[in-house]
Write an enzyme that holds these catalytic residues in place. Structure first.
Site, PDB file in Angstrom:
ATOM      1  CE  LYS A  36      -2.202  -1.333   3.857  1.00 43.53           C
ATOM      2  NZ  LYS A  36      -1.265  -2.416   4.934  1.00 43.53           N
ATOM      3  NE  ARG A 111      -3.266  -0.944  10.375  1.00 46.88           N
ATOM      4  CZ  ARG A 111      -3.059  -0.099   9.974  1.00 46.88           C
ATOM      5  NH1 ARG A 111      -2.429   0.413   9.447  1.00 46.88           N
ATOM      6  NH2 ARG A 111      -1.343  -0.598  10.121  1.00 46.88           N
ATOM      7  NE  ARG A 150       7.504  -2.285   5.879  1.00 51.60           N
ATOM      8  CZ  ARG A 150       6.555  -1.722   5.811  1.00 51.60           C
ATOM      9  NH1 ARG A 150       5.747  -1.177   5.114  1.00 51.60           N
ATOM     10  NH2 ARG A 150       6.257  -1.379   7.105  1.00 51.60           N
ATOM     11  NE  ARG A 183       6.839   0.037   9.875  1.00 57.52           N
ATOM     12  CZ  ARG A 183       6.001   0.595   9.777  1.00 57.52           C
ATOM     13  NH1 ARG A 183       5.064   0.443   8.668  1.00 57.52           N
ATOM     14  NH2 ARG A 183       4.274  -0.314  10.347  1.00 57.52           N
ATOM     15  NE  ARG A 194       2.407  -3.894  11.425  1.00 60.53           N
ATOM     16  CZ  ARG A 194       3.868  -3.768  10.977  1.00 60.53           C
ATOM     17  NH1 ARG A 194       4.980  -4.503  11.118  1.00 60.53           N
ATOM     18  NH2 ARG A 194       3.439  -3.070   9.442  1.00 60.53           N
TER      19      ARG A 194
HETATM   20  P1  AMP Z   1       1.491   1.238   9.230  1.00 61.15           P
HETATM   21  O1  AMP Z   1       2.338   1.918   9.132  1.00 61.15           O
HETATM   22  O2  AMP Z   1       0.336   2.112   8.404  1.00 61.15           O
HETATM   23  O3  AMP Z   1       1.921  -0.078   9.168  1.00 61.15           O
HETATM   24  O4  AMP Z   1       0.801   1.023  11.249  1.00 61.15           O
HETATM   25  C1  AMP Z   1       1.828   1.162  12.095  1.00 61.15           C
HETATM   26  C2  AMP Z   1       1.004   1.033  13.027  1.00 61.15           C
HETATM   27  O5  AMP Z   1       0.262   1.977  13.412  1.00 61.15           O
HETATM   28  C3  AMP Z   1      -0.317  -0.657  12.758  1.00 61.15           C
HETATM   29  O6  AMP Z   1       0.723  -1.610  14.017  1.00 61.15           O
HETATM   30  C4  AMP Z   1      -0.923   0.545  14.196  1.00 61.15           C
HETATM   31  O7  AMP Z   1      -0.179   0.002  15.709  1.00 61.15           O
HETATM   32  C5  AMP Z   1      -0.814   1.697  14.193  1.00 61.15           C
HETATM   33  N1  AMP Z   1      -1.571   1.844  12.946  1.00 61.15           N
HETATM   34  C6  AMP Z   1      -1.632   3.028  11.829  1.00 61.15           C
HETATM   35  N2  AMP Z   1      -3.102   3.030  11.865  1.00 61.15           N
HETATM   36  C7  AMP Z   1      -3.349   2.954  12.086  1.00 61.15           C
HETATM   37  C8  AMP Z   1      -5.444   2.864  12.299  1.00 61.15           C
HETATM   38  N3  AMP Z   1      -5.672   3.275  11.249  1.00 61.15           N
HETATM   39  N4  AMP Z   1      -5.932   1.809  14.057  1.00 61.15           N
HETATM   40  C9  AMP Z   1      -5.315   1.448  14.849  1.00 61.15           C
HETATM   41  N5  AMP Z   1      -3.629   1.400  14.774  1.00 61.15           N
HETATM   42  C10 AMP Z   1      -3.231   2.127  13.135  1.00 61.15           C
END
Ligand code: AMP
Length: 242
Positions: A36, A111, A150, A183, A194
């Site tokens: 994404k 989400r 990554r 990360r 996740r």
């Molecule tokens: P991402 O970079 O999208 O993989 O997000 C990293 C982390 O941020 C996730 O594993 C969640 O802990 C938190 N996070 C990001 N977006 C959301 C969301 N829409 N709702 C809840 N937690 C989020």
């Protein structure tokens, strides 16, 4: 006044509908590691849309040690979801900024069903916008390997994969020579958590958006150029809801 401002003003006056190619909301759905972020970076520039990654916004908060970060950091490091109220107020504030007025690409949001419903409420002032949801299809067994490989450029956020798309010089970005980082939540245990949370909380959104007739499937595991080409085919339709 430029052309886009002119069109926006006319749309606001109700004389014509919002043109199909602007003021669009694109939602990227899919499990972690489905591509994404990479695709959002590739298409945002082409459409003049702002790329909004809620994960990046949260990491920026952690970097600046904000009050929000104090509430969220432990959850993020464990791969858990940050509560809907926090996410919705963060997104509401962000999309009200002038740089989002021509539309935005939401990457990693919504989400949960609560976030999807909340998004509709906070988007009420922008009702005329077309919404397109792109659902990235990915094989779960490939995601763990992809995320563990990554690496992200510290400065530009450009994404590499040590297995499929490595940098020319190990550890540094091809574009600007900055350091590449991994990360904290791209470890095997956290990635598996996740993916589980995606299955439980995010997968139901496929049904939700499908019922609204705005969902399009995109094969996420082929090479990034082919994925972009498929996305552009969807977005270049005159009516993206078809
Ligand atoms: P991402 O970079 O999208 O993989 O997000 C990293 C982390 O941020 C996730 O594993 C969640 O802990 C938190 N996070 C990001 N977006 C959301 C969301 N829409 N709702 C809840 N937690 C989020």
């Amino acid at each position: 006044m430029n052309y886009l401002d002119f069109q926006n003003q006319r749309s606001a006056q109700g004389r014509i509908g919002t043109p199909w190619y602007q003021a669009r909301t694109i939602i990227l759905l899919g499990p972690p590691g489905a591509g994404k972020g990479t695709q959002a970076q590739r298409i945002a520039g082409q459409y003049g849309l702002r790329h909004l990654s809620t994960g990046d916004m949260l990491r920026d908060n952690i970097h600046c040690d904000t009050e929000l970060a104090k509430k969220a950091v432990r959850l993020i490091n464990r791969g858990e979801l940050v509560p809907d109220e926090i996410m919705l107020s963060m997104v509401q504030e962000r999309i009200a900024q002038p740089d989002c007025k021509n539309g935005f690409i939401l990457d990693g949001f919504p989400r949960t069903l609560g976030q999807a419903r909340g998004l509709e409420e906070i988007c009420c002032p922008y009702k005329s916008r077309a919404t397109t949801v792109l659902n990235f299809i990915a094989q779960p067994e490939l995601l763990v390997r992809r995320l563990m490989n990554r690496r992200i450029c510290k400065k530009s956020g450009h994404i590499y994969n040590l297995a499929d798309h490595p940098p020319i010089h190990p550890g540094v970005c091809d574009m600007d020579g900055s350091e590449l980082l991994q990360r904290a939540d791209d470890t095997e245990a956290v990635v598996r958590e996740r993916i589980c949370l995606y299955e439980r909380h995010t997968r139901p959104l496929i049904e939700y958006y499908s019922a609204q007739g705005v969902l399009h499937e995109v094969e996420g595991m082929c090479d990034p150029e082919s994925v972009t080409a498929n996305i552009l085919k969807v977005l270049n339709r005159k009516d993206p809801t078809l």
